[in-house]
Structure formats: structure tokens, C-alpha cells
Design a protein around this motif. Structure first.
Motif, PDB file in Angstrom:
ATOM      1  N   ASN A  50       0.159   3.001  -2.572  1.00 21.39           N
ATOM      2  CA  ASN A  50      -0.582   4.160  -3.069  1.00 21.39           C
ATOM      3  C   ASN A  50      -2.083   3.905  -3.192  1.00 21.39           C
ATOM      4  O   ASN A  50      -2.833   4.817  -3.519  1.00 21.39           O
ATOM      5  CB  ASN A  50      -0.031   4.602  -4.429  1.00 21.39           C
ATOM      6  N   SER A  51      -2.500   2.682  -2.930  1.00 26.62           N
ATOM      7  CA  SER A  51      -3.905   2.318  -3.100  1.00 26.62           C
ATOM      8  C   SER A  51      -4.777   2.902  -1.993  1.00 26.62           C
ATOM      9  O   SER A  51      -4.450   2.819  -0.803  1.00 26.62           O
ATOM     10  CB  SER A  51      -4.052   0.791  -3.100  1.00 26.62           C
ATOM     11  N   ALA A  52      -5.906   3.452  -2.392  1.00 24.71           N
ATOM     12  CA  ALA A  52      -6.872   3.984  -1.430  1.00 24.71           C
ATOM     13  C   ALA A  52      -7.676   2.868  -0.773  1.00 24.71           C
ATOM     14  O   ALA A  52      -8.294   3.077   0.279  1.00 24.71           O
ATOM     15  CB  ALA A  52      -7.812   4.958  -2.123  1.00 24.71           C
ATOM     16  N   THR A  53      -7.650   1.677  -1.368  1.00 22.77           N
ATOM     17  CA  THR A  53      -8.440   0.567  -0.823  1.00 22.77           C
ATOM     18  C   THR A  53      -7.677  -0.260   0.203  1.00 22.77           C
ATOM     19  O   THR A  53      -8.263  -1.109   0.866  1.00 22.77           O
ATOM     20  CB  THR A  53      -8.920  -0.366  -1.957  1.00 22.77           C
ATOM     21  N   SER A  55      -5.746  -0.491   3.727  1.00 19.33           N
ATOM     22  CA  SER A  55      -5.764   0.267   4.984  1.00 19.33           C
ATOM     23  C   SER A  55      -4.362   0.750   5.352  1.00 19.33           C
ATOM     24  O   SER A  55      -3.351   0.154   4.960  1.00 19.33           O
ATOM     25  CB  SER A  55      -6.318  -0.594   6.117  1.00 19.33           C
TER      26      SER A  55
END
Length: 177
Positions: A50-53, A55
Motif C-alpha cells: 500500500n506504500s506510495a514510496t 515502486s
């Protein structure tokens, strides 16, 4: 979760359940899905997915390492999530799959919280009581130890609760006083 994401989760889970529903090895498939879900929970992989950081390529790589099931259906499910770019929804999809299989088969895990481990005889009595009370089949009795309930037990199964704990009984007495 947004309506669009929820619709995707329901669609993918329902398609999967329809593919495996009549198979003799459905409970082995269930266990395999549960195993993948346990890995996601224990490793906190859900946060990464779920992390936006992180890829998209890294997320896909993480998911492909999970796609090592002996069941083609499970591998295809993970691949469908990858192909749709919905890595962050895998945990919810797997949880929905488990619930839908249990619901279709009317067989659920009973989570029993007690102060100390239960004997096999106690597990059997609790399973029988639960099956009669809620008209469902108990697939497994899963134990949790919690010293704070003081004694007795609490059974959670398919959103139903039997609370026969000492802590609960003491609360009831306090309310009556």
C-alpha cells in the motif's frame, strides 16, 4: 476502501470461489490462501503493497514470490491482482475469499479465547455447542490465550459470540448492583 476498489475485491474473490467451489480439495486451497494471508500479516507486507514510496515493479516482485502455490487457481489469483495493478488490495481479496468459501460451505473457524489451553475434549464440546447454537459447521477450533478474561471462554465464529468468561460475568454483576 472506495466503492470501485470494493467492487474489484468482490469480483476477483467471487470469480476465484466459483472456480474452486466444487473441488474436493477446496479446504486445501482454503489453507493455502490462509497461509499466504498469514505471510502478508506476519511480514507486514500489506504496508509495503500500500506504500506510495514503493515502486509498482517492486510490489509485483513481492507478489510473485507469494505466487508459489501448488494450486494454479491461487497463482492465477495473485497474477490477476498483479495484472490489474491492485497489489494493495491482495490482503482484502484473500480475506474475502476465505469468508466466501466459509459462507458457501457453511463451515467456519471457531476462535476460542481462554485463560489456558483447552483439552481436545473441551474443544470438541465447544465445537458441538457452537454448531448446535448457530446451525453452522465448525471447521477448526483456533485457540487464543488471554489471562485477562480470568476464567471461562469466549467463542467467536462467523460474527457470532458466546461469552462465558468470568470477566463478562463480573461486568454483568456490576451492572446489576
Amino acid at each position: 476502501m472506495a466503492a470501485r476498489e470494493d467492487a474489484f475485491v468482490q469480483k476477483i474473490a467471487q470469480t476465484f470461489v466459483e472456480q474452486v467451489y466444487d473441488r474436493e480439495d477446496i479446504w486445501h486451497i482454503y489453507d493455502e490462501v490462509e497461509h499466504i494471508l498469514d505471510i502478508i500479516k506476519e511480514t507486514h507486507l500489506g504496508r509495503i503493497l500500500n506504500s506510495a514510496t514503493v515502486s509498482l515493479e517492486d510490489k509485483e516482485e513481492f507478489l510473485r514470490t507469494l505466487r508459489q502455490s501448488e494450486y494454479r487457481f491461487v497463482n492465477d489469483l495473485v497474477e490477476a491482482v498483479i495484472q490489474n495493478g491492485q497489489a494493495g488490495l491482495l490482503k482484502e481479496i484473500l480475506e474475502t475469499v476465505l469468508f466466501k468459501i466459509s459462507k458457501h460451505k457453511n463451515a467456519f473457524d471457531a476462535v476460542v479465547t481462554s485463560v489456558q489451553p483447552l483439552t481436545d475434549e473441551q474443544k470438541e464440546r465447544i465445537a458441538t455447542l457452537t454448531e448446535k447454537r448457530f446451525d453452522i459447521r465448525v471447521r477448526n477450533v483456533v485457540e487464543h490465550i488471554d489471562r485477562e478474561i480470568l476464567g471461562g471462554f469466549i467463542v467467536n465464529i462467523n460474527h457470532h459470540v458466546i461469552d462465558a468468561s468470568v470477566r463478562s460475568q463480573l461486568k454483568d454483576i456490576r451492572k446489576k448492583l
